[in-house]
Motif scaffolding. Structure first.
Motif, PDB file in Angstrom:
ATOM      1  N   LEU A   3     -24.122  -8.229 -17.422  1.00  8.15           N
ATOM      2  CA  LEU A   3     -25.076  -9.259 -17.816  1.00  8.15           C
ATOM      3  C   LEU A   3     -25.392 -10.194 -16.661  1.00  8.15           C
ATOM      4  O   LEU A   3     -26.549 -10.608 -16.493  1.00  8.15           O
ATOM      5  CB  LEU A   3     -24.510 -10.052 -18.998  1.00  8.15           C
ATOM      6  N   TYR A   4     -24.395 -10.512 -15.849  1.00 10.94           N
ATOM      7  CA  TYR A   4     -24.581 -11.461 -14.749  1.00 10.94           C
ATOM      8  C   TYR A   4     -25.163 -10.807 -13.494  1.00 10.94           C
ATOM      9  O   TYR A   4     -25.351 -11.468 -12.471  1.00 10.94           O
ATOM     10  CB  TYR A   4     -23.253 -12.134 -14.399  1.00 10.94           C
ATOM     11  N   GLY A   5     -25.416  -9.509 -13.569  1.00 11.63           N
ATOM     12  CA  GLY A   5     -26.061  -8.828 -12.444  1.00 11.63           C
ATOM     13  C   GLY A   5     -25.151  -8.561 -11.261  1.00 11.63           C
ATOM     14  O   GLY A   5     -25.628  -8.463 -10.121  1.00 11.63           O
ATOM     15  N   VAL A   6     -23.858  -8.421 -11.505  1.00  7.40           N
ATOM     16  CA  VAL A   6     -22.921  -8.132 -10.421  1.00  7.40           C
ATOM     17  C   VAL A   6     -22.864  -6.620 -10.244  1.00  7.40           C
ATOM     18  O   VAL A   6     -22.271  -5.903 -11.067  1.00  7.40           O
ATOM     19  CB  VAL A   6     -21.506  -8.681 -10.731  1.00  7.40           C
ATOM     20  N   THR A   7     -23.484  -6.126  -9.194  1.00  5.33           N
ATOM     21  CA  THR A   7     -23.577  -4.683  -8.977  1.00  5.33           C
ATOM     22  C   THR A   7     -22.751  -4.200  -7.796  1.00  5.33           C
ATOM     23  O   THR A   7     -22.491  -3.002  -7.689  1.00  5.33           O
ATOM     24  CB  THR A   7     -25.051  -4.282  -8.739  1.00  5.33           C
ATOM     25  N   ASP A   8     -22.345  -5.102  -6.915  1.00  2.84           N
ATOM     26  CA  ASP A   8     -21.574  -4.695  -5.738  1.00  2.84           C
ATOM     27  C   ASP A   8     -20.240  -4.079  -6.181  1.00  2.84           C
ATOM     28  O   ASP A   8     -19.433  -4.744  -6.853  1.00  2.84           O
ATOM     29  CB  ASP A   8     -21.312  -5.899  -4.839  1.00  2.84           C
ATOM     30  N   PRO A   9     -19.972  -2.819  -5.810  1.00  2.39           N
ATOM     31  CA  PRO A   9     -18.749  -2.138  -6.276  1.00  2.39           C
ATOM     32  C   PRO A   9     -17.467  -2.845  -5.847  1.00  2.39           C
ATOM     33  O   PRO A   9     -16.506  -2.917  -6.629  1.00  2.39           O
ATOM     34  CB  PRO A   9     -18.854  -0.746  -5.649  1.00  2.39           C
ATOM     35  N   ASP A  10     -17.431  -3.366  -4.626  1.00  2.00           N
ATOM     36  CA  ASP A  10     -16.220  -4.022  -4.142  1.00  2.00           C
ATOM     37  C   ASP A  10     -15.934  -5.306  -4.923  1.00  2.00           C
ATOM     38  O   ASP A  10     -14.782  -5.592  -5.255  1.00  2.00           O
ATOM     39  CB  ASP A  10     -16.346  -4.348  -2.646  1.00  2.00           C
ATOM     40  N   ARG A  11     -16.983  -6.055  -5.203  1.00  2.00           N
ATOM     41  CA  ARG A  11     -16.783  -7.301  -5.942  1.00  2.00           C
ATOM     42  C   ARG A  11     -16.349  -7.015  -7.374  1.00  2.00           C
ATOM     43  O   ARG A  11     -15.471  -7.682  -7.916  1.00  2.00           O
ATOM     44  CB  ARG A  11     -18.052  -8.147  -5.932  1.00  2.00           C
ATOM     45  N   ARG A  12     -16.956  -6.013  -7.995  1.00  2.00           N
ATOM     46  CA  ARG A  12     -16.566  -5.638  -9.348  1.00  2.00           C
ATOM     47  C   ARG A  12     -15.102  -5.183  -9.375  1.00  2.00           C
ATOM     48  O   ARG A  12     -14.339  -5.551 -10.268  1.00  2.00           O
ATOM     49  CB  ARG A  12     -17.480  -4.527  -9.875  1.00  2.00           C
ATOM     50  N   ALA A  13     -14.724  -4.406  -8.361  1.00  2.00           N
ATOM     51  CA  ALA A  13     -13.345  -3.910  -8.300  1.00  2.00           C
ATOM     52  C   ALA A  13     -12.354  -5.059  -8.134  1.00  2.00           C
ATOM     53  O   ALA A  13     -11.277  -5.061  -8.739  1.00  2.00           O
ATOM     54  CB  ALA A  13     -13.204  -2.914  -7.152  1.00  2.00           C
ATOM     55  N   THR A  14     -12.735  -6.056  -7.325  1.00  2.43           N
ATOM     56  CA  THR A  14     -11.855  -7.208  -7.117  1.00  2.43           C
ATOM     57  C   THR A  14     -11.653  -7.979  -8.410  1.00  2.43           C
ATOM     58  O   THR A  14     -10.527  -8.330  -8.777  1.00  2.43           O
ATOM     59  CB  THR A  14     -12.441  -8.147  -6.046  1.00  2.43           C
ATOM     60  N   LEU A  15     -12.735  -8.227  -9.124  1.00  2.00           N
ATOM     61  CA  LEU A  15     -12.640  -8.982 -10.369  1.00  2.00           C
ATOM     62  C   LEU A  15     -11.850  -8.214 -11.430  1.00  2.00           C
ATOM     63  O   LEU A  15     -11.052  -8.802 -12.162  1.00  2.00           O
ATOM     64  CB  LEU A  15     -14.037  -9.316 -10.887  1.00  2.00           C
ATOM     65  N   LEU A  16     -12.035  -6.922 -11.490  1.00  2.00           N
ATOM     66  CA  LEU A  16     -11.271  -6.123 -12.446  1.00  2.00           C
ATOM     67  C   LEU A  16      -9.792  -6.072 -12.064  1.00  2.00           C
ATOM     68  O   LEU A  16      -8.915  -6.028 -12.924  1.00  2.00           O
ATOM     69  CB  LEU A  16     -11.850  -4.706 -12.527  1.00  2.00           C
ATOM     70  N   ASP A  17      -9.531  -6.097 -10.767  1.00  2.00           N
ATOM     71  CA  ASP A  17      -8.145  -6.076 -10.304  1.00  2.00           C
ATOM     72  C   ASP A  17      -7.402  -7.335 -10.728  1.00  2.00           C
ATOM     73  O   ASP A  17      -6.178  -7.315 -10.897  1.00  2.00           O
ATOM     74  CB  ASP A  17      -8.112  -5.932  -8.780  1.00  2.00           C
ATOM     75  N   TRP A  18      -8.149  -8.434 -10.909  1.00  2.00           N
ATOM     76  CA  TRP A  18      -7.512  -9.684 -11.328  1.00  2.00           C
ATOM     77  C   TRP A  18      -7.002  -9.626 -12.768  1.00  2.00           C
ATOM     78  O   TRP A  18      -6.283 -10.519 -13.204  1.00  2.00           O
ATOM     79  CB  TRP A  18      -8.478 -10.850 -11.152  1.00  2.00           C
TER      80      TRP A  18
END
Length: 287
Positions: free
Chosen positions: A64-79
Motif C-alpha cells: 500500500l505504501y509503495g515500497v518496491t525496493d527488494p532490499d528495503r522490503r527484506a530489511t523490514l521483514l527481517d525486523w
C-alpha cells in the motif's frame, strides 16, 4: 495472565518505519484500514510497537505504501525476527522483573552503536563498579535485598556493550559533583574513581568532567543519554531518567537539541586527560 513484554528494538524499528511510510504516503490510519481491511486500532497498536504484526500484514502495508525496493522490503521483514533465535539474550531472563520502560532502555542500549551521556550526580551505569552500583541501588530504591541484587546484576550485564567484538563508542560528561560525592564510603568510592580513571583510557571511551569552577552551564537541569544506531532506518533516541519517571524522546528536533546540549557541555568541560587527572586526585584524597 503472562506479563506483557516490552517491545524489542527490532519491533520498535519496524513500528517507527511503518508509521513514517504511512505519513509519507499521505494516508491516515483510517484510510489504511479502509484500503486493507485491517482494523484501525490494530494499525495504531502496530505503529506504537504495542503489537507485533504478522508477516502478511507487513507485506500488505508495504504494498500500500509503495515500497518496491527488494532490499528495503527484506530489511523490514527481517525486523520481524528476533536476533539469536533459540539463544535467548542475557536480558530476557529479567524481562518479567523490570518495568517496560527500563527493559526497552536495556534493549536499545544493547544495540546502540554509540552513547553520549551527561550525569550531574553519579558515575554512569556502564562505568560503575559492583559495590558502587549496589550502594546507589540500596539508597534510592527501598527494594528488598533480592530485588537490589537483581538490579545490580542487570547493571553489570549492561556493561558488556563496552567489551563486545565491536565495542560501543561511549562519551560521558560528568559534573564534578559525581566524583566528589562519597557513595558507599571512602573505600567504595576510591575503588570507583580508580575504575573510572582506568576505563577512561580504553579505546572508544571518553570521560570528561565539568569542574565546579565553570559555574552555570547548559543541561544542568537533568541527566540524559543520547543513543545512536548503525542502522540507517533507526534514528537517534534520547533517554531521560528522573524520580518522576523515565521517558524517551524521539522527535527529530528535540533529539537535535540534546545533541547540541552535549556538544556545548563537552566543549566547556575539562579535556579527557585533565579530567582523568582530576578523577585520580579525587581518588587519592579518599586515602
Amino acid at each position: 495472565m503472562a506479563p506483557r513484554k516490552a517491545p524489542s528494538i527490532r519491533q520498535r524499528r519496524l513500528a517507527g518505519e511503518l508509521k513514517r511510510l504511512r505519513v509519507a504516503a499521505h494516508l491516515k490510519q483510517e484510510h489504511v484500514a479502509e484500503r486493507t481491511g485491517l482494523d484501525a486500532s490494530s494499525i495504531y497498536r502496530i505503529e506504537r510497537a504495542m503489537n507485533k504484526p504478522q508477516r502478511r500484514t507487513v507485506l500488505t502495508l508495504l504494498d500500500l505504501y509503495g515500497v518496491t525496493d527488494p532490499d528495503r522490503r527484506a530489511t523490514l521483514l527481517d525486523w520481524l525476527k528476533e536476533p539469536g533465535d533459540g539463544q535467548p539474550l542475557w536480558f530476557h531472563r529479567y524481562e518479567v522483573y523490570l518495568p517496560d520502560v527500563m527493559m526497552l532502555f536495556v534493549k536499545l542500549e544493547a544495540e546502540a552503536e554509540s552513547l553520549r551521556v551527561y550525569e550531574s550526580m553519579l558515575v554512569p551505569g556502564l562505568l560503575q563498579t559492583e559495590e558502587y552500583a549496589r550502594a546507589i541501588t540500596r539508597s534510592v530504591s527501598g527494594w528488598p535485598p533480592e530485588e537490589i541484587e537483581r538490579r545490580v546484576q542487570v547493571r553489570l550485564h549492561r556493561q558488556d556493550v563496552l567489551h563486545r567484538s565491536a565495542p560501543m563508542r561511549f562519551r560521558a560528561v560528568l559534573d564534578e559533583a559525581a566524583i566528589r560525592r562519597v557513595v558507599g564510603g571512602p573505600a567504595v568510592m576510591r575503588a570507583q574513581l580508580e575504575h573510572l580513571a582506568t576505563a577512561s583510557r580504553e579505546p572508544g571511551i571518553t570521560v570528561q568532567v565539568m569542574p565546579f569552577s565553570t559555574g552555570e552551564y547548559p543541561a544542568m537541569i537533568g541527566n540524559f543519554v543520547l543513543m545512536d544506531f548503525a542502522t540507517p532506518f533507526d534514528r537517534p533516541v534520547v533517554y531521560l531518567e528522573s524520580s518522576a519517571g523515565d521517558a524517551f524522546i524521539e522527535n527529530e528536533q528535540d533529539v537535535a537539541r540534546y545533541a547540541e546540549f552535549f556538544d556545548a557541555i563537552s566543549a566547556r568541560a575539562l579535556r579527557p586527560a585533565a579530567s582523568r587527572t582530576l578523577i585520580e586526585e579525587a581518588a587519592r584524597a579518599l586515602g
